[in-house]
Design a protein around this motif. Structure first.
Motif, PDB file in Angstrom:
ATOM      1  N   UNK A  45       0.576  -1.150  -0.044  1.00  0.00           N
ATOM      2  CA  UNK A  45      -0.007   0.071   0.226  1.00  0.00           C
ATOM      3  C   UNK A  45       0.817   1.119   0.355  1.00  0.00           C
ATOM      4  N   UNK A  46       0.309   2.274  -0.582  1.00  0.00           N
ATOM      5  CA  UNK A  46       1.358   3.443  -1.004  1.00  0.00           C
ATOM      6  C   UNK A  46       0.582   4.276  -1.692  1.00  0.00           C
ATOM      7  N   UNK A  47      -0.980   4.934  -0.481  1.00  0.00           N
ATOM      8  CA  UNK A  47      -1.449   5.739  -1.187  1.00  0.00           C
ATOM      9  C   UNK A  47      -1.465   6.981  -0.527  1.00  0.00           C
ATOM     10  N   UNK A  48      -1.779   8.126  -0.742  1.00  0.00           N
ATOM     11  CA  UNK A  48      -1.225   9.469  -0.235  1.00  0.00           C
ATOM     12  C   UNK A  48      -2.513   9.852   0.727  1.00  0.00           C
ATOM     13  N   UNK A  49      -2.048  10.026   2.178  1.00  0.00           N
ATOM     14  CA  UNK A  49      -3.032  10.932   2.819  1.00  0.00           C
ATOM     15  C   UNK A  49      -3.624  11.938   2.061  1.00  0.00           C
ATOM     16  N   UNK A  50      -4.807  12.074   1.755  1.00  0.00           N
ATOM     17  CA  UNK A  50      -5.689  13.799   1.714  1.00  0.00           C
ATOM     18  C   UNK A  50      -6.682  13.816   2.249  1.00  0.00           C
ATOM     19  N   UNK A  51      -6.607  14.856   2.457  1.00  0.00           N
ATOM     20  CA  UNK A  51      -7.852  15.495   3.556  1.00  0.00           C
ATOM     21  C   UNK A  51      -8.394  16.938   2.789  1.00  0.00           C
ATOM     22  N   UNK A  52     -10.050  16.947   2.481  1.00  0.00           N
ATOM     23  CA  UNK A  52     -10.585  18.115   2.816  1.00  0.00           C
ATOM     24  C   UNK A  52     -11.515  18.848   3.479  1.00  0.00           C
ATOM     25  N   UNK A  53     -11.939  19.854   3.645  1.00  0.00           N
ATOM     26  CA  UNK A  53     -12.774  19.968   4.873  1.00  0.00           C
ATOM     27  C   UNK A  53     -13.783  20.981   3.906  1.00  0.00           C
ATOM     28  N   UNK A  54     -15.515  20.553   4.658  1.00  0.00           N
ATOM     29  CA  UNK A  54     -15.864  21.444   4.015  1.00  0.00           C
ATOM     30  C   UNK A  54     -16.909  22.046   5.109  1.00  0.00           C
ATOM     31  N   UNK A  55     -17.839  22.673   4.637  1.00  0.00           N
ATOM     32  CA  UNK A  55     -18.887  22.403   5.864  1.00  0.00           C
ATOM     33  C   UNK A  55     -20.240  22.592   4.958  1.00  0.00           C
ATOM     34  N   UNK A  58     -22.555  21.943  10.381  1.00  0.00           N
ATOM     35  CA  UNK A  58     -20.777  20.838  10.953  1.00  0.00           C
ATOM     36  C   UNK A  58     -19.912  21.269   9.672  1.00  0.00           C
ATOM     37  N   UNK A  59     -18.438  21.065  10.771  1.00  0.00           N
ATOM     38  CA  UNK A  59     -17.238  20.982   9.913  1.00  0.00           C
ATOM     39  C   UNK A  59     -17.172  19.675   9.332  1.00  0.00           C
ATOM     40  N   UNK A  60     -17.042  19.348   7.952  1.00  0.00           N
ATOM     41  CA  UNK A  60     -16.752  17.857   7.540  1.00  0.00           C
ATOM     42  C   UNK A  60     -15.291  17.490   7.152  1.00  0.00           C
ATOM     43  N   UNK A  61     -14.718  17.218   7.563  1.00  0.00           N
ATOM     44  CA  UNK A  61     -12.939  16.560   7.036  1.00  0.00           C
ATOM     45  C   UNK A  61     -13.469  15.095   6.699  1.00  0.00           C
ATOM     46  N   UNK A  62     -12.947  15.456   4.681  1.00  0.00           N
ATOM     47  CA  UNK A  62     -12.973  14.461   4.871  1.00  0.00           C
ATOM     48  C   UNK A  62     -11.291  13.435   4.285  1.00  0.00           C
ATOM     49  N   UNK A  63     -11.419  12.400   4.635  1.00  0.00           N
ATOM     50  CA  UNK A  63      -9.926  11.865   4.286  1.00  0.00           C
ATOM     51  C   UNK A  63     -10.084  10.761   3.876  1.00  0.00           C
ATOM     52  N   UNK A  64      -9.258  10.682   2.787  1.00  0.00           N
ATOM     53  CA  UNK A  64      -8.621   9.948   2.079  1.00  0.00           C
ATOM     54  C   UNK A  64      -7.368   9.136   1.744  1.00  0.00           C
ATOM     55  N   UNK A  65      -6.822   7.724   0.931  1.00  0.00           N
ATOM     56  CA  UNK A  65      -5.690   7.047   1.019  1.00  0.00           C
ATOM     57  C   UNK A  65      -5.241   6.249   1.874  1.00  0.00           C
ATOM     58  N   UNK A 107     -15.238   7.570   4.583  1.00  0.00           N
ATOM     59  CA  UNK A 107     -15.879   7.348   2.741  1.00  0.00           C
ATOM     60  C   UNK A 107     -14.653   6.689   1.954  1.00  0.00           C
ATOM     61  N   UNK A 108     -13.505   7.714   1.884  1.00  0.00           N
ATOM     62  CA  UNK A 108     -12.646   6.951   0.724  1.00  0.00           C
ATOM     63  C   UNK A 108     -11.105   6.807   1.338  1.00  0.00           C
ATOM     64  N   UNK A 109     -11.971   6.477   2.519  1.00  0.00           N
ATOM     65  CA  UNK A 109     -10.329   6.040   3.299  1.00  0.00           C
ATOM     66  C   UNK A 109     -10.097   4.634   2.830  1.00  0.00           C
ATOM     67  N   UNK A 110      -8.946   4.064   2.454  1.00  0.00           N
ATOM     68  CA  UNK A 110      -8.340   3.062   2.496  1.00  0.00           C
ATOM     69  C   UNK A 110      -7.860   1.830   3.076  1.00  0.00           C
ATOM     70  N   UNK A 111      -7.324   2.045   4.202  1.00  0.00           N
ATOM     71  CA  UNK A 111      -6.561   1.887   5.125  1.00  0.00           C
ATOM     72  C   UNK A 111      -6.156   3.110   6.581  1.00  0.00           C
ATOM     73  N   UNK A 112      -6.269   1.931   7.596  1.00  0.00           N
ATOM     74  CA  UNK A 112      -6.096   3.170   8.703  1.00  0.00           C
ATOM     75  C   UNK A 112      -5.288   1.441   9.964  1.00  0.00           C
ATOM     76  N   UNK A 113      -4.311   2.728  10.273  1.00  0.00           N
ATOM     77  CA  UNK A 113      -3.600   1.372  11.585  1.00  0.00           C
ATOM     78  C   UNK A 113      -4.591   1.896  12.834  1.00  0.00           C
ATOM     79  N   UNK A 114      -3.107   0.961  13.652  1.00  0.00           N
ATOM     80  CA  UNK A 114      -3.579   2.081  15.169  1.00  0.00           C
ATOM     81  C   UNK A 114      -2.851   3.201  15.739  1.00  0.00           C
ATOM     82  N   UNK A 115      -1.908   3.551  14.387  1.00  0.00           N
ATOM     83  CA  UNK A 115      -1.709   4.769  14.496  1.00  0.00           C
ATOM     84  C   UNK A 115      -2.703   5.834  14.386  1.00  0.00           C
TER      85      UNK A 115
END
Length: 117
Positions: free
Chosen positions: A1-11, A15-22, A53-61
């Motif tokens: 796995x080598x996807x880059x972490x990407x984030x974006x913020x909208x309202x 609410x403030x919505x932080x979308x996390x991908x990668x 929703x668009x996150x491919x992988x998350x570990x304990x960190x």
């Protein structure tokens, strides 16, 4: 796995919505923490939704970064929820872990509801 972490913020819907991908792992969990702090700084009194929703992988960190954020925000009187839809790549991780912070299965995605800007 080598996807880059990407984030974006909208309202959306007050609410403030932080979308996390990668991917989030030990190498970039600090970037997730920074993204959460930055999103909250834009509206500290506004509930924060972290949409994975668009996150491919998350570990304990990455999970630890979310846990710290939850504690920090709730101790400051704020509101925090993580959205992990069924069927997303990291859903199983959240199903088997016992969290004491809010995890939701759905949240309006772009185009589902009018965004505030």
């Amino acid at each position: 796995m080598n996807a880059v972490l990407q984030t974006s913020v909208t309202r959306a819907g007050g609410h403030t919505v932080l979308r996390v991908a990668g991917e989030v792992d030990l190498a970039n969990a600090g970037l997730l923490d920074t993204a959460i702090r930055d999103a909250q700084a834009d509206g500290a009194d506004v509930p924060l939704v972290v949409d994975l929703a668009d996150l491919a992988y998350i570990d304990s960190a990455g999970l630890a970064a979310l846990h710290r954020a939850s504690r920090r925000i709730e101790e400051g009187g704020g509101s925090f929820v993580v959205v992990v839809p069924e069927g997303c790549a990291c859903a199983r991780t959240f199903e088997v872990a016992a969290f004491d912070w809010p995890v939701a299965r759905s949240w309006p995605r772009p185009g589902d509801a009018a965004e505030d800007g």
